[in-house]
Design a protein around this motif. Structure first.
Motif, short mmCIF file in Angstrom:
data_model
loop_
_atom_site.label_atom_id
_atom_site.label_comp_id
_atom_site.label_asym_id
_atom_site.label_seq_id
_atom_site.Cartn_x
_atom_site.Cartn_y
_atom_site.Cartn_z
N GLU A 292 27.32 -53.71 -13.38
CA GLU A 292 26.91 -54.60 -14.46
C GLU A 292 26.30 -53.76 -15.57
OE1 GLU A 292 24.21 -57.47 -12.98
OE2 GLU A 292 25.70 -58.46 -11.67
N ILE A 293 26.45 -54.23 -16.80
CA ILE A 293 25.86 -53.51 -17.93
C ILE A 293 24.36 -53.40 -17.73
CG2 ILE A 293 25.40 -53.59 -20.42
CD1 ILE A 293 28.09 -54.84 -20.83
N GLY A 294 23.83 -52.21 -17.94
CA GLY A 294 22.40 -51.98 -17.78
C GLY A 294 22.07 -51.14 -16.58
N SER A 295 23.04 -50.98 -15.67
CA SER A 295 22.80 -50.16 -14.49
C SER A 295 22.64 -48.70 -14.91
CB SER A 295 23.98 -50.29 -13.53
OG SER A 295 23.87 -49.33 -12.48
N LEU A 298 25.47 -43.65 -12.14
CA LEU A 298 26.57 -42.94 -12.78
C LEU A 298 27.71 -43.92 -13.10
CD1 LEU A 298 27.17 -39.99 -13.58
CD2 LEU A 298 28.52 -39.81 -11.49
N ALA A 299 28.05 -44.76 -12.13
CA ALA A 299 29.10 -45.74 -12.34
C ALA A 299 28.71 -46.74 -13.42
CB ALA A 299 29.41 -46.48 -11.03
N GLY A 300 27.42 -47.10 -13.48
CA GLY A 300 26.94 -48.03 -14.50
C GLY A 300 27.04 -47.45 -15.90
N ILE A 301 26.69 -46.16 -16.03
CA ILE A 301 26.79 -45.49 -17.33
C ILE A 301 28.24 -45.43 -17.78
CG2 ILE A 301 26.48 -43.29 -18.53
CD1 ILE A 301 24.01 -42.84 -16.73
N TYR A 302 29.13 -45.10 -16.84
CA TYR A 302 30.56 -45.01 -17.16
C TYR A 302 31.08 -46.40 -17.57
CZ TYR A 302 35.54 -44.05 -16.79
OH TYR A 302 36.88 -43.92 -17.07
N LEU A 307 33.35 -49.91 -21.78
CA LEU A 307 33.41 -51.32 -22.17
C LEU A 307 32.97 -51.54 -23.60
CD1 LEU A 307 33.91 -54.25 -21.15
CD2 LEU A 307 31.48 -54.34 -20.60
N GLN A 308 31.85 -50.93 -24.00
CA GLN A 308 31.30 -51.15 -25.33
C GLN A 308 31.56 -49.95 -26.23
OE1 GLN A 308 27.13 -51.97 -24.63
NE2 GLN A 308 27.52 -54.10 -24.09
N ALA A 309 32.17 -50.23 -27.41
CA ALA A 309 32.47 -49.16 -28.37
C ALA A 309 33.12 -47.97 -27.68
CB ALA A 309 31.19 -48.73 -29.10
N SER A 310 34.15 -48.25 -26.92
CA SER A 310 34.75 -47.22 -26.06
C SER A 310 35.38 -46.07 -26.85
CB SER A 310 35.81 -47.85 -25.14
OG SER A 310 36.85 -48.44 -25.91
N ASN A 311 35.66 -46.27 -28.15
CA ASN A 311 36.27 -45.21 -28.95
C ASN A 311 35.25 -44.38 -29.72
OD1 ASN A 311 38.88 -45.84 -28.16
ND2 ASN A 311 39.13 -47.37 -29.77
N ASP A 312 33.97 -44.70 -29.59
CA ASP A 312 32.94 -43.88 -30.22
C ASP A 312 32.88 -42.52 -29.52
OD1 ASP A 312 32.42 -45.94 -31.88
OD2 ASP A 312 30.46 -46.45 -31.06
N ARG A 313 32.54 -41.49 -30.26
CA ARG A 313 32.52 -40.14 -29.70
C ARG A 313 31.57 -40.04 -28.50
NH1 ARG A 313 29.27 -35.76 -29.90
NH2 ARG A 313 30.29 -33.75 -29.46
N LEU A 314 30.37 -40.61 -28.63
CA LEU A 314 29.39 -40.47 -27.55
C LEU A 314 29.88 -41.11 -26.25
CD1 LEU A 314 25.96 -41.01 -29.37
CD2 LEU A 314 27.03 -38.87 -28.63
N ASN A 315 30.53 -42.25 -26.37
CA ASN A 315 31.04 -42.90 -25.16
C ASN A 315 32.25 -42.16 -24.59
OD1 ASN A 315 29.14 -44.94 -24.79
ND2 ASN A 315 30.11 -46.24 -26.33
#
Length: 344
Positions: A292-295, A298-302, A307-315
């Motif tokens: 779930e978002i907010g975890s 490691l799996a939560g961060i991924y 899911l959110q702004a997946s094309n941003d450089r940081l993500n």
């Protein structure tokens, strides 16, 4: 630049296209993006006798011996294509409110064929000027994406490589692209993203497309090498045997795995076996799917980065560090530390 306004009957346009004298899709044109309803509405406009915006043409090649020549369609691809499809009773043309051409009365067929189309003739101009005119015509058209503008401006080595990569059957076999992707050059955008990331690292959205397309438009010495290497990565992924339901076939996840496998195999010269990849990454994907978002795991961060702004450089970078670490056999605790250190 002086342009010449004129008109052509629809019957003339159909004949020019059929005879190969009007090229309806030069390489600088964007792809067809009209939906069936758009085509239906456009044809209804013609059959009712209403006007539609002018099309732009320019002189093409001329045979100096016969005097025969061609003209290029600079803007108006979708209108001309729809007209020719309608006249030819193309079975792929789905009509809702407009009757097929074959069902029109003789009077209506005549009105359709004799309809005057407004044409703006640019005359004999260079391909650079044609592309610039196309760009400016569409400058305020918000439906024209950056990749479509770049497709118009750059037709060289890097773009051709991206087209070759995007045509790999792994995309169609696993339905990585949807119909909208194909209509709006999403497949070409994705392939460019893979190639440029391999060459220069993760970047933000499409920010560096123009820079790379311009730099490698004329000469791209690594073109064949990179094509063979990417094809090798695609074949390796096939050998892994991921389930058709695996999240690997989502664009963000597929991009990350392709890039990180490339880095491991060709940048770091490390061997890796398909069974290890499918077990390690497959298990991790299962963990991600249950997050779930907010975890803070490691799996939560991924999951959040995919899911959110997946094309941003940081993500993109977050996902890359995680998948790259797992492929290299790094512990999850160390990967978490690497993510925080790299991104702050």
């Amino acid at each position: 630049m002086k342009t010449s306004p004129t008109t052509l009957k629809i019957r003339q346009i159909i004949s020019l296209v059929k005879d190969g004298k009007l090229i309806p899709r030069p390489e600088f044109q964007r792809r067809l993006v009209w939906k069936a309803s758009d085509k239906d509405h456009f044809l209804d406009t013609i059959l009712r006798g209403y006007p539609f915006p002018e099309i732009y043409i320019a002189d093409g090649q001329v045979d100096l011996e016969s005097g025969e020549g061609t003209q290029l369609l600079v803007d108006g691809l979708q209108r001309v294509s729809t007209i020719t499809e309608y006249f030819a009773d193309d079975p792929d043309l789905r009509l809702a409110s407009v009757p097929p051409y074959r069902e029109l009365s003789s009077e209506k067929k005549s009105e359709f064929l004799l309809y005057d189309v407004a044409v703006r003739d640019l005359g004999s101009v260079t391909s650079e000027v044609i592309v610039e005119v196309f760009r400016r015509i569409n400058a305020t058209d918000y439906s024209l994406t950056d990749i479509e503008v770049n497709n118009a401006r750059y037709r060289g080595e890097l773009k051709e490589l991206a087209e070759d990569v995007s045509n790999n059957s792994i995309f169609s076999e696993n339905r990585i692209f949807n119909a909208q992707d194909y209509r709006r050059m999403g497949d070409l955008r994705f392939a460019l993203t893979v190639i440029i990331t391999i060459m220069g690292g993760y970047f933000n959205r499409d920010d560096v497309f123009e820079k790379y397309l311009e730099t490698y438009n004329e000469i791209f010495n690594r073109r064949n090498q990179i094509k063979l290497q990417i094809d090798g990565i695609f074949e390796f992924i096939r050998e892994c045997g991921f389930s058709k339901k695996s999240r690997i076939w989502r664009k963000a996840d597929f991009l990350t795995l392709v890039v990180e496998l490339y880095n491991l195999k060709f940048e770091e010269s490390k061997d890796i076996e398909p069974y290890f990849v499918v077990e390690t990454i497959g298990k991790f994907y299962n963990d991600v799917d249950n997050q779930e978002i907010g975890s803070s795991s490691l799996a939560g961060i991924y999951y959040k980065a995919a899911l959110q702004a997946s094309n941003d450089r940081l993500n993109r970078l977050r996902r890359g560090i995680i998948i790259g670490g797992l492929l290299a056999g790094v512990s999850e605790g160390q990967i978490l530390k690497d993510v925080h250190e790299a991104l702050g």
